[in-house]
Structure formats: structure tokens, C-alpha cells
Design a protein around this motif. Structure first.
Motif, PDB file in Angstrom:
ATOM      1  N   SER A 136      36.866  61.001  78.399  1.00  0.00           N
ATOM      2  CA  SER A 136      37.590  62.208  77.967  1.00  0.00           C
ATOM      3  C   SER A 136      37.337  62.567  76.509  1.00  0.00           C
ATOM      4  O   SER A 136      37.851  63.584  76.029  1.00  0.00           O
ATOM      5  CB  SER A 136      39.099  62.017  78.174  1.00  0.00           C
ATOM      6  N   LEU A 137      36.578  61.746  75.795  1.00  0.00           N
ATOM      7  CA  LEU A 137      36.428  61.942  74.357  1.00  0.00           C
ATOM      8  C   LEU A 137      35.762  63.273  74.008  1.00  0.00           C
ATOM      9  O   LEU A 137      36.184  63.961  73.059  1.00  0.00           O
ATOM     10  CB  LEU A 137      35.642  60.788  73.743  1.00  0.00           C
ATOM     11  N   ASP A 138      34.754  63.668  74.763  1.00  0.00           N
ATOM     12  CA  ASP A 138      34.094  64.951  74.477  1.00  0.00           C
ATOM     13  C   ASP A 138      35.064  66.117  74.636  1.00  0.00           C
ATOM     14  O   ASP A 138      35.022  67.079  73.852  1.00  0.00           O
ATOM     15  CB  ASP A 138      32.880  65.143  75.385  1.00  0.00           C
ATOM     16  N   TYR A 139      35.903  66.052  75.657  1.00  0.00           N
ATOM     17  CA  TYR A 139      36.921  67.087  75.843  1.00  0.00           C
ATOM     18  C   TYR A 139      37.936  67.067  74.694  1.00  0.00           C
ATOM     19  O   TYR A 139      38.364  68.111  74.191  1.00  0.00           O
ATOM     20  CB  TYR A 139      37.645  66.892  77.173  1.00  0.00           C
ATOM     21  N   TYR A 140      38.347  65.878  74.276  1.00  0.00           N
ATOM     22  CA  TYR A 140      39.323  65.748  73.191  1.00  0.00           C
ATOM     23  C   TYR A 140      38.797  66.399  71.913  1.00  0.00           C
ATOM     24  O   TYR A 140      39.551  67.041  71.169  1.00  0.00           O
ATOM     25  CB  TYR A 140      39.629  64.272  72.934  1.00  0.00           C
ATOM     26  N   LYS A 141      37.500  66.271  71.679  1.00  0.00           N
ATOM     27  CA  LYS A 141      36.908  66.780  70.442  1.00  0.00           C
ATOM     28  C   LYS A 141      36.865  68.303  70.379  1.00  0.00           C
ATOM     29  O   LYS A 141      36.615  68.864  69.301  1.00  0.00           O
ATOM     30  CB  LYS A 141      35.498  66.203  70.277  1.00  0.00           C
ATOM     31  N   ILE A 142      37.116  68.992  71.502  1.00  0.00           N
ATOM     32  CA  ILE A 142      37.105  70.464  71.467  1.00  0.00           C
ATOM     33  C   ILE A 142      38.514  71.068  71.507  1.00  0.00           C
ATOM     34  O   ILE A 142      38.677  72.289  71.585  1.00  0.00           O
ATOM     35  CB  ILE A 142      36.251  71.050  72.613  1.00  0.00           C
ATOM     36  N   LEU A 143      39.533  70.229  71.424  1.00  0.00           N
ATOM     37  CA  LEU A 143      40.907  70.745  71.415  1.00  0.00           C
ATOM     38  C   LEU A 143      41.171  71.549  70.152  1.00  0.00           C
ATOM     39  O   LEU A 143      40.861  71.103  69.040  1.00  0.00           O
ATOM     40  CB  LEU A 143      41.912  69.598  71.496  1.00  0.00           C
ATOM     41  N   ILE A 148      46.272  73.878  72.454  1.00  0.00           N
ATOM     42  CA  ILE A 148      47.426  72.969  72.483  1.00  0.00           C
ATOM     43  C   ILE A 148      48.733  73.748  72.598  1.00  0.00           C
ATOM     44  O   ILE A 148      49.598  73.409  73.409  1.00  0.00           O
ATOM     45  CB  ILE A 148      47.426  72.081  71.230  1.00  0.00           C
ATOM     46  N   LEU A 149      48.891  74.798  71.800  1.00  0.00           N
ATOM     47  CA  LEU A 149      50.147  75.565  71.798  1.00  0.00           C
ATOM     48  C   LEU A 149      50.411  76.235  73.140  1.00  0.00           C
ATOM     49  O   LEU A 149      51.565  76.475  73.500  1.00  0.00           O
ATOM     50  CB  LEU A 149      50.126  76.602  70.683  1.00  0.00           C
ATOM     51  N   SER A 150      49.346  76.539  73.878  1.00  0.00           N
ATOM     52  CA  SER A 150      49.506  77.193  75.178  1.00  0.00           C
ATOM     53  C   SER A 150      49.368  76.206  76.342  1.00  0.00           C
ATOM     54  O   SER A 150      49.263  76.616  77.484  1.00  0.00           O
ATOM     55  CB  SER A 150      48.484  78.323  75.333  1.00  0.00           C
ATOM     56  N   HIS A 151      49.378  74.919  76.032  1.00  0.00           N
ATOM     57  CA  HIS A 151      49.370  73.847  77.038  1.00  0.00           C
ATOM     58  C   HIS A 151      48.156  73.919  77.966  1.00  0.00           C
ATOM     59  O   HIS A 151      48.272  73.829  79.188  1.00  0.00           O
ATOM     60  CB  HIS A 151      50.668  73.859  77.844  1.00  0.00           C
ATOM     61  N   GLY A 152      46.994  74.024  77.349  1.00  0.00           N
ATOM     62  CA  GLY A 152      45.763  74.043  78.131  1.00  0.00           C
ATOM     63  C   GLY A 152      44.877  72.836  77.885  1.00  0.00           C
ATOM     64  O   GLY A 152      43.671  72.911  78.078  1.00  0.00           O
ATOM     65  N   THR A 153      45.475  71.706  77.469  1.00  0.00           N
ATOM     66  CA  THR A 153      44.674  70.556  77.037  1.00  0.00           C
ATOM     67  C   THR A 153      44.212  69.653  78.170  1.00  0.00           C
ATOM     68  O   THR A 153      43.201  68.963  78.038  1.00  0.00           O
ATOM     69  CB  THR A 153      45.466  69.670  76.059  1.00  0.00           C
ATOM     70  N   GLY A 154      44.976  69.575  79.257  1.00  0.00           N
ATOM     71  CA  GLY A 154      44.693  68.592  80.297  1.00  0.00           C
ATOM     72  C   GLY A 154      45.257  67.223  79.993  1.00  0.00           C
ATOM     73  O   GLY A 154      45.059  66.270  80.761  1.00  0.00           O
ATOM     74  N   ILE A 155      45.980  67.094  78.880  1.00  0.00           N
ATOM     75  CA  ILE A 155      46.601  65.824  78.493  1.00  0.00           C
ATOM     76  C   ILE A 155      47.974  65.711  79.166  1.00  0.00           C
ATOM     77  O   ILE A 155      48.718  66.703  79.235  1.00  0.00           O
ATOM     78  CB  ILE A 155      46.758  65.746  76.957  1.00  0.00           C
ATOM     79  N   LYS A 165      43.798  60.374  79.072  1.00  0.00           N
ATOM     80  CA  LYS A 165      42.820  60.835  80.053  1.00  0.00           C
ATOM     81  C   LYS A 165      43.032  62.326  80.250  1.00  0.00           C
ATOM     82  O   LYS A 165      44.129  62.765  80.621  1.00  0.00           O
ATOM     83  CB  LYS A 165      42.988  60.099  81.381  1.00  0.00           C
ATOM     84  N   ILE A 166      42.002  63.108  79.992  1.00  0.00           N
ATOM     85  CA  ILE A 166      42.103  64.566  80.071  1.00  0.00           C
ATOM     86  C   ILE A 166      41.658  65.026  81.452  1.00  0.00           C
ATOM     87  O   ILE A 166      40.556  64.705  81.902  1.00  0.00           O
ATOM     88  CB  ILE A 166      41.270  65.219  78.957  1.00  0.00           C
ATOM     89  N   ALA A 167      42.547  65.782  82.112  1.00  0.00           N
ATOM     90  CA  ALA A 167      42.362  66.088  83.539  1.00  0.00           C
ATOM     91  C   ALA A 167      41.353  67.201  83.824  1.00  0.00           C
ATOM     92  O   ALA A 167      40.829  67.280  84.934  1.00  0.00           O
ATOM     93  CB  ALA A 167      43.713  66.447  84.156  1.00  0.00           C
ATOM     94  N   PHE A 168      41.116  68.080  82.844  1.00  0.00           N
ATOM     95  CA  PHE A 168      40.197  69.200  83.082  1.00  0.00           C
ATOM     96  C   PHE A 168      39.636  69.668  81.740  1.00  0.00           C
ATOM     97  O   PHE A 168      40.130  69.254  80.673  1.00  0.00           O
ATOM     98  CB  PHE A 168      40.907  70.354  83.796  1.00  0.00           C
ATOM     99  N   LYS A 169      38.621  70.493  81.801  1.00  0.00           N
ATOM    100  CA  LYS A 169      38.055  71.024  80.566  1.00  0.00           C
ATOM    101  C   LYS A 169      39.121  71.843  79.838  1.00  0.00           C
ATOM    102  O   LYS A 169      39.708  72.768  80.413  1.00  0.00           O
ATOM    103  CB  LYS A 169      36.847  71.906  80.861  1.00  0.00           C
ATOM    104  N   PRO A 170      39.434  71.491  78.585  1.00  0.00           N
ATOM    105  CA  PRO A 170      40.475  72.216  77.849  1.00  0.00           C
ATOM    106  C   PRO A 170      40.238  73.719  77.830  1.00  0.00           C
ATOM    107  O   PRO A 170      39.115  74.193  77.647  1.00  0.00           O
ATOM    108  CB  PRO A 170      40.373  71.616  76.441  1.00  0.00           C
ATOM    109  N   GLY A 171      41.339  74.456  78.075  1.00  0.00           N
ATOM    110  CA  GLY A 171      41.285  75.911  78.079  1.00  0.00           C
ATOM    111  C   GLY A 171      41.025  76.525  79.429  1.00  0.00           C
ATOM    112  O   GLY A 171      40.959  77.754  79.536  1.00  0.00           O
TER     113      GLY A 171
END
Length: 366
Positions: A136-143, A148-155, A165-171
Motif C-alpha cells: 500500500s506504500l505507493d498509494y499512501y505516497k499519493i494521499l 483525506i478531507l473527503s474520505h477517499g483514502t481507502g484507509i 492497508k489501503i483498499a483502493f486507489k486513493p480518490g
């Protein structure tokens, strides 16, 4: 002469009684177009609190950019029986989130943060291996703050010490996350070069809270509130522990009350401390729910702005947020088209049955 004097005295008494009656029978407008007297609302609240054994309550209603109704009921602590007063503060739980979002939007106006730049570069100096799963690290790096404010992180909402663990591509989807808000708060503090304890809270108070009239709202503890804070309750049992947060918890650590938070609702409907364009950006839908979203199915909410959830109603678009720290619960909503706002804090785990009963009197609020 005596007759004239008696007439004047009688008239003065009538006028005094009339004014007193008006002050104690304020009419409050609700979104469906009805009005209700403050006296009737007080009586209904007291009766409903008794039936549900709700310990304490702070509640406010906004009409046309003013606090039309504010009252407190019950006790801070069922054992001591100390009454809730208009100076009592409560844990705001997740009502922390939209107010922190507002603070960040103010900072974005001042060029202190970019909503669309990843937060990872600010966290990298303190980032620890194992905080995020390798996959999930690559996804975390694009947050970004906007995601985050609109709850699109997958966290997940809270990871409780486990690797993220990030469930989907952020956004690309919705996943409500208090955890993500915590990372955003830490990143913003590191960007500014300050700790995310009292210094970040002092900046929030200076830039966001005090300019809109919130003088009893904070994210970290201040000992001056020791005598005015409520105790939480679960199933009627007092929690003797007071949460004296030393770090800003953007997702959960707010202490406030209904009068203060109502000032925030007024600001959201008629902004003075941020521009109208910034307010509009907050209220714009940034994360639209998919058809299988649980919140959409269960509540009719359709998406999330930068801080608030959104729900279309027959009275206009409702912006809302719940708060639940278990022994403290809170709720707020506002409908800009109606210039109407509503907020309540309680020191127990049974606010939502109370809200449901209150809707029988006030109409749809959730």
C-alpha cells in the motif's frame, strides 16, 4: 391623580409581563417551514431525556445567521449530579473533523498548505517502516489533503497500531477514516515546523476558532476547563476519566459545546473569516458515493465535501456530521438554503435514539 398613577402602574406591569413572556417563548423556525416555541421545545426535550435516561445535553439551533435557541439540560455526572450549564464543554468526537477541515481551508487561503500536494514528503522524516503495508506504500505516497478531507483514502477508520492497508486507489472510492485525518494533522504540523500538540492547537484557536466567536473550543487540554467539563456515560455508568488530550486529534479530540459549534455553522452559511469561494469549495461534493454504498442505502447521504457529509432533502441540501466517542456522542447539520443549523452534544451513548425522537417534533434532521 391616584387613578392616573394606578393606570400607569398597571400598564407597566402588563408591558413587563408581555416582554418577559416574549423572551421566554421565542419562536424557532425549522426546515419544513413550521415554527415551534422554545418553551414547547424545552418541555419536549426534558420529557424525552427522562424517558431515555439521557444524562446531559447541550443543544443549539441557528436561524438566519443567529443562534435562535440554545439551552442545556441534565447533569455533567450522574453520581455528583452537577448540572450541565451553558459553560459546560463536551467531547465532540468526530465533529472534530469538519472544524479541522475548516481550519485547513483557512490555512490554504494563506498559502500554508496545498490541498492537492501529497502529504508524504512532510511525514517522510519521521516515517517508520511497518506503518504502511509494503503493498500500500505507493498509494499512501499519493494521499493529499483533498482526498483525506473527503474520505477517499481507502484507509480504515482506525488501524489501532496495525500496518495500514489501503483498499483502493486513493480518490476513486469512499472509505471513512479518522486514521487518515490524524496523518494529515501530523503532516501539516511538520510542514510548519511545529509540534502537533499545544502549538498546533494555539494556531487553530487563533486562526479559526476565535475569529468566528468560538471561545470554548479546543483540541488539546487546558486545565482551566477542569471544573466545567462533563463526564461520559455508557449504559448509565459514569466514566470517571476525563480525556486530557496532549496532541491535536483532528479526527476525535475536540472539546466544545453547542453554543460554540453553532458559531461555526453560522460561519459555514455566511462566511466572514474565509472567502465565500473557499466555503463553496468545502461544501462542494468531492466524493460521490457509488450505488452500493452503505450510507447511501441506509441514510440517503449521497457524498462528502471537504469535512461534511451531504444529503439531499425536500428542504434543501443538508450538510451533516455525526460524532461518537462511545461515552460522548454529538451531531450537527445545516441547510444553507434555509439558513438553518442544528447541533447537539451529549455525555452518553444514547444520543441517536434521542435525535430520532426529536425529529418527531422538529422534522427531518438526519
Amino acid at each position: 391623580m391616584n387613578t392616573v398613577k394606578s393606570y400607569i402602574i398597571a400598564l407597566a406591569i402588563i408591558l413587563t409581563v408581555s416582554v418577559f413572556g416574549q423572551e421566554n417563548s421565542t419562536l424557532i423556525k425549522v426546515p419544513n417551514g413550521n415554527t415551534i416555541s422554545s418553551k414547547a421545545l424545552n418541555e419536549y426535550i426534558e420529557k424525552t431525556m427522562d424517558s431515555l435516561e439521557l444524562p446531559g445535553l447541550s443543544i443549539a439551533i441557528v436561524n438566519d445567521d443567529k443562534i435562535a435557541y440554545h439551552n442545556t439540560f441534565g447533569v455533567k455526572n450522574l453520581k455528583t449530579k452537577d448540572p450541565v450549564t451553558k459553560r459546560t464543554i463536551f467531547e465532540g468526537a468526530s465533529l472534530s473533523k469538519p472544524l479541522f477541515a475548516y481550519f485547513l481551508m483557512k490555512m490554504a487561503e494563506k498559502g500554508q498548505i496545498d490541498l492537492d500536494q501529497p502529504i508524504y514528503p512532510y511525514l517522510e522524516p519521521i516515517f517508520q517502516e511497518g506503518t504502511v503495508e509494503d503493498t500500500s506504500l505507493d498509494y499512501y505516497k499519493i494521499l493529499t489533503p483533498r482526498i483525506i478531507l473527503s474520505h477517499g483514502t481507502g484507509i480504515p477508520n482506525w488501524v489501532k497500531g496495525e500496518p495500514i492497508k489501503i483498499a483502493f486507489k486513493p480518490g476513486t472510492d469512499f472509505s471513512y477514516s479518522g486514521e487518515a485525518y490524524q496523518h494529515l494533522g501530523a503532516a501539516f504540523s511538520l510542514k510548519l515546523g511545529i509540534d502537533w500538540g499545544s502549538k498546533l492547537d494555539a494556531l487553530f484557536i487563533k486562526e479559526a476558532a476565535l475569529p468566528i466567536g468560538m471561545d470554548r473550543t479546543l483540541y488539546t487540554w487546558d486545565s482551566k476547563y477542569e471544573s466545567s467539563v462533563a463526564n461520559g456515560h455508557i449504559k448509565g455508568q459514569v466514566n470517571p476519566n476525563i480525556n486530557r488530550f496532549k496532541k491535536v486529534g483532528p479526527g476525535f479530540s475536540l472539546h466544545s459545546n453547542a453554543e460554540d459549534y453553532a458559531m461555526f455553522l453560522i460561519e459555514m452559511m455566511n462566511p466572514k473569516n474565509i472567502t465565500k469561494a473557499t466555503r463553496d469549495e468545502m461544501l462542494k461534493e468531492h466524493n460521490h458515493f457509488r450505488e452500493d454504498n452503505t450510507l447511501l442505502k441506509e441514510t440517503g447521504q449521497t457524498g462528502w465535501g471537504l469535512g461534511f457529509a451531504q444529503k439531499p432533502t425536500s428542504n434543501g441540501l443538508m450538510h451533516l456530521h455525526t460524532g461518537n466517542n462511545q461515552d460522548f456522542q454529538a451531531y450537527t447539520m445545516f441547510i444553507p438554503e434555509q439558513n438553518y443549523g442544528f447541533v447537539m452534544f451529549t455525555n452518553s451513548d444514547n444520543l441517536f435514539p434521542f435525535l430520532e425522537k426529536l425529529e418527531d417534533l422538529l422534522g427531518e434532521h438526519f
